[in-house]
Design an enzyme around this catalytic site. Structure first.
Site, PDB file in Angstrom:
ATOM      1  N   CYS A 117      22.476  24.702  91.474  1.00 56.63           N
ATOM      2  CA  CYS A 117      21.276  25.499  91.769  1.00 56.63           C
ATOM      3  C   CYS A 117      20.687  25.202  93.147  1.00 56.63           C
ATOM      4  O   CYS A 117      19.791  25.905  93.608  1.00 56.63           O
ATOM      5  CB  CYS A 117      20.220  25.290  90.696  1.00 56.63           C
ATOM      6  SG  CYS A 117      20.783  25.891  89.106  1.00 56.63           S
ATOM      7  N   HIS A 257      13.087  27.158  93.157  1.00 54.47           N
ATOM      8  CA  HIS A 257      14.205  27.584  92.309  1.00 54.47           C
ATOM      9  C   HIS A 257      13.637  27.999  90.959  1.00 54.47           C
ATOM     10  O   HIS A 257      12.722  27.347  90.426  1.00 54.47           O
ATOM     11  CB  HIS A 257      15.182  26.415  92.144  1.00 54.47           C
ATOM     12  CG  HIS A 257      16.238  26.681  91.130  1.00 54.47           C
ATOM     13  ND1 HIS A 257      17.027  27.806  91.160  1.00 54.47           N
ATOM     14  CD2 HIS A 257      16.633  25.971  90.032  1.00 54.47           C
ATOM     15  CE1 HIS A 257      17.868  27.779  90.133  1.00 54.47           C
ATOM     16  NE2 HIS A 257      17.640  26.679  89.429  1.00 54.47           N
ATOM     17  N   ASN A 287      17.382  32.526  85.461  1.00 56.90           N
ATOM     18  CA  ASN A 287      17.916  31.586  86.444  1.00 56.90           C
ATOM     19  C   ASN A 287      19.221  32.162  87.015  1.00 56.90           C
ATOM     20  O   ASN A 287      20.242  32.170  86.333  1.00 56.90           O
ATOM     21  CB  ASN A 287      18.160  30.237  85.757  1.00 56.90           C
ATOM     22  CG  ASN A 287      18.683  29.171  86.704  1.00 56.90           C
ATOM     23  OD1 ASN A 287      19.046  29.460  87.843  1.00 56.90           O
ATOM     24  ND2 ASN A 287      18.741  27.938  86.237  1.00 56.90           N
TER      25      ASN A 287
HETATM   26  O1  UT7 Z   1      18.717  25.279  87.070  1.00 55.76           O
HETATM   27  C1  UT7 Z   1      19.403  24.090  86.876  1.00 55.76           C
HETATM   28  C2  UT7 Z   1      18.600  23.056  86.232  1.00 55.76           C
HETATM   29  N1  UT7 Z   1      18.302  23.397  84.878  1.00 55.76           N
HETATM   30  C3  UT7 Z   1      17.076  23.266  84.423  1.00 55.76           C
HETATM   31  O2  UT7 Z   1      16.187  22.944  85.178  1.00 55.76           O
HETATM   32  C4  UT7 Z   1      16.827  23.463  82.953  1.00 55.76           C
HETATM   33  C5  UT7 Z   1      16.005  22.334  82.423  1.00 55.76           C
HETATM   34  N2  UT7 Z   1      15.763  22.392  80.987  1.00 55.76           N
HETATM   35  C6  UT7 Z   1      14.949  23.319  80.430  1.00 55.76           C
HETATM   36  O3  UT7 Z   1      14.472  24.204  81.104  1.00 55.76           O
HETATM   37  C7  UT7 Z   1      14.609  23.181  78.960  1.00 55.76           C
HETATM   38  O4  UT7 Z   1      15.059  21.929  78.488  1.00 55.76           O
HETATM   39  C8  UT7 Z   1      15.224  24.317  78.051  1.00 55.76           C
HETATM   40  C9  UT7 Z   1      14.526  25.631  78.354  1.00 55.76           C
HETATM   41  C10 UT7 Z   1      16.717  24.423  78.303  1.00 55.76           C
HETATM   42  C11 UT7 Z   1      14.980  23.979  76.586  1.00 55.76           C
HETATM   43  O5  UT7 Z   1      13.583  23.829  76.345  1.00 55.76           O
HETATM   44  P1  UT7 Z   1      13.025  22.536  75.586  1.00 55.76           P
HETATM   45  O6  UT7 Z   1      11.575  22.713  75.472  1.00 55.76           O
HETATM   46  O7  UT7 Z   1      13.539  21.320  76.315  1.00 55.76           O
HETATM   47  O8  UT7 Z   1      13.682  22.689  74.180  1.00 55.76           O
HETATM   48  P2  UT7 Z   1      14.626  21.657  73.401  1.00 55.76           P
HETATM   49  O9  UT7 Z   1      15.982  21.614  74.027  1.00 55.76           O
HETATM   50  O10 UT7 Z   1      13.898  20.376  73.229  1.00 55.76           O
HETATM   51  O11 UT7 Z   1      14.743  22.350  71.996  1.00 55.76           O
HETATM   52  C12 UT7 Z   1      13.599  22.446  71.116  1.00 55.76           C
HETATM   53  C13 UT7 Z   1      14.020  23.204  69.873  1.00 55.76           C
HETATM   54  C14 UT7 Z   1      15.324  22.693  69.248  1.00 55.76           C
HETATM   55  O12 UT7 Z   1      15.199  22.801  67.864  1.00 55.76           O
HETATM   56  P3  UT7 Z   1      14.843  21.517  66.956  1.00 55.76           P
HETATM   57  O13 UT7 Z   1      15.942  20.523  67.224  1.00 55.76           O
HETATM   58  O14 UT7 Z   1      13.502  21.045  67.418  1.00 55.76           O
HETATM   59  O15 UT7 Z   1      14.845  22.061  65.567  1.00 55.76           O
HETATM   60  C15 UT7 Z   1      16.353  23.671  69.720  1.00 55.76           C
HETATM   61  O16 UT7 Z   1      17.453  23.783  68.843  1.00 55.76           O
HETATM   62  O17 UT7 Z   1      14.266  24.572  70.203  1.00 55.76           O
HETATM   63  C16 UT7 Z   1      15.550  24.950  69.720  1.00 55.76           C
HETATM   64  N3  UT7 Z   1      16.082  25.954  70.632  1.00 55.76           N
HETATM   65  C17 UT7 Z   1      15.816  27.276  70.497  1.00 55.76           C
HETATM   66  N4  UT7 Z   1      15.099  27.942  69.583  1.00 55.76           N
HETATM   67  C18 UT7 Z   1      15.016  29.276  69.733  1.00 55.76           C
HETATM   68  C19 UT7 Z   1      16.854  25.767  71.729  1.00 55.76           C
HETATM   69  N5  UT7 Z   1      17.107  26.960  72.313  1.00 55.76           N
HETATM   70  C20 UT7 Z   1      16.483  27.905  71.555  1.00 55.76           C
HETATM   71  C21 UT7 Z   1      16.365  29.293  71.643  1.00 55.76           C
HETATM   72  N6  UT7 Z   1      15.616  29.938  70.731  1.00 55.76           N
HETATM   73  N7  UT7 Z   1      16.939  30.006  72.644  1.00 55.76           N
END
Ligand code: UT7
Length: 332
Positions: A117, A257, A287
């Protein structure tokens, strides 16, 4: 050290494919919802490139063609084209070579830069050195990615995040007090395996097993990447402000970004700047990896004024991150 010749962006142009994949359509494909995606990422929709045989060079050459036209530049005048991308048309040759061929650039050398990125900011700084040394007068930098080609649309944790787009800038020399003033670029390979594509490279060439294991798609551990991104993007943005004695009010625009609205908000907060000073279009495009920053510049071009202070900041796989301080060089 004061630069005698600076590299200035003198034109910008973007290309975004027509097809819009919105959160409701995604919710019919995987177990997700508009509410979850909006609250966790700020993304409402993203554009997807459809059609067989169309890769990054298709979008990028459209962006470059428009750039040449709007800046009244002949392809023969271009001495160098750099394409920042993680989804090159092929492993080799470089997509930059294919873009040049498509738009009729024949007197240039061209190559790709892959810094995930951060590809666009790495490419812009690399290109700027060819201008600052006086070696070249017209250089094009493209940021382009077809993320839909490496996204697993059955994996809800990644498929909601990414979109496809391309955007290009023209760089030219200037002796005025505008252009690229300063930059800080960093990388840390110890973070590599939090965000990468497991197979397809020389460590794990493609095989039936790697395809069955879905190892040719983006693999991301969201939370560690999120933590690094928030810290590093904010730190480096504050660092470049301090280094150049810029107060929050001196910054006309933060051009971040677009990976997650929460990361953008945290960066702006650390810099002490208001939301109105931040370019945000993540809701429309998601993104787009290498394209996010030049796509913002293209979207905001009409509002930008000569002398505006811009901070470009990115964070991505690698890990890679950095900030660029530039003074906008023209009024539209
Ligand atoms: O551009 C390159 C660099 N990349 C980034 O900067 C991305 C950085 N990371 C992020 O932006 C975030 O970590 C995400 C948007 C990818 C995820 O958000 P989060 O708040 O960190 O969510 P999480 O991974 O902690 O997941 C929370 C919950 C999980 O369920 P449980 O385990 O709490 O039951 C996931 O399974 O949300 C669930 N989940 C979803 N639920 C509905 C993960 N993806 C989804 C989804 N819809 N699309």
């Amino acid at each position: 050290m004061k630069k005698l010749i600076k590299a200035a962006i003198t034109s910008v142009n973007s290309y975004v494919p027509d097809y819009i994949l919105d959160n409701d359509e995604l919710a019919s494909m995987v177990d997700t919802s508009d509410e979850w995606i909006m609250s966790r990422t700020g993304i409402k929709e993203r554009h997807i490139l459809k059609g067989n045989g169309k890769g990054v060079s298709y979008m990028a050459s459209n962006a470059v063609e428009g750039l040449l036209e709007k800046s009244n530049t002949s392809p023969d005048e271009i001495g160098l084209l750099i394409c920042g991308t993680v989804t090159a048309d092929y492993h080799f040759p470089a997509t930059a070579n294919l873009i040049c061929d498509k738009v009729g650039i024949k007197n240039a050398f061209s190559y790709d830069i892959n810094a995930a990125c951060s590809s666009f900011i790495y490419s812009l700084i690399t290109a700027s050195k060819f201008i600052e040394t006086g070696a070249y007068n017209k250089v094009i930098v493209v940021g382009a990615d077809k993320m839909s080609s490496i996204v697993d649309y059955s994996d809800r944790t990644t498929c909601v995040l990414f979109g496809d787009a391309a955007a290009a800038v023209l760089l030219e020399p200037t002796k005025e007090d505008v252009g690229i003033m300063d930059s800080i670029l960093r990388s840390d390979g110890s973070g590599a395996f939090h965000l990468y594509q497991k197979a397809g490279g020389s460590v794990k060439p493609p095989s039936h097993e790697s395809i069955d294991a879905k190892e040719h798609f983006v693999y991301q551990e969201g939370q560690p990447v999120f933590k690094f991104a928030v810290t590093k993007m904010a730190d480096v943005s504050v660092e470049i402000m301090k280094k150049n004695n810029l107060s929050a009010e001196d910054v006309t625009w933060l051009v971040p970004h677009q990976a997650n609205l929460r990361i953008i908000d945290a960066t702006a907060k650390r810099m002490g700047i208001r939301k109105e000073q931040v370019m945000i279009n993540i809701q429309k495009y998601g993104n787009t990896t290498s394209a996010t920053i030049p796509l913002c510049l293209a979207n905001w071009e009409q509002q930008l004024k000569k002398g505006d202070n811009l901070i470009l900041s990115a964070f991505g796989g690698g890990f890679t991150w950095g900030s660029i301080y530039l003074k906008w060089a023209y009024n539209s």
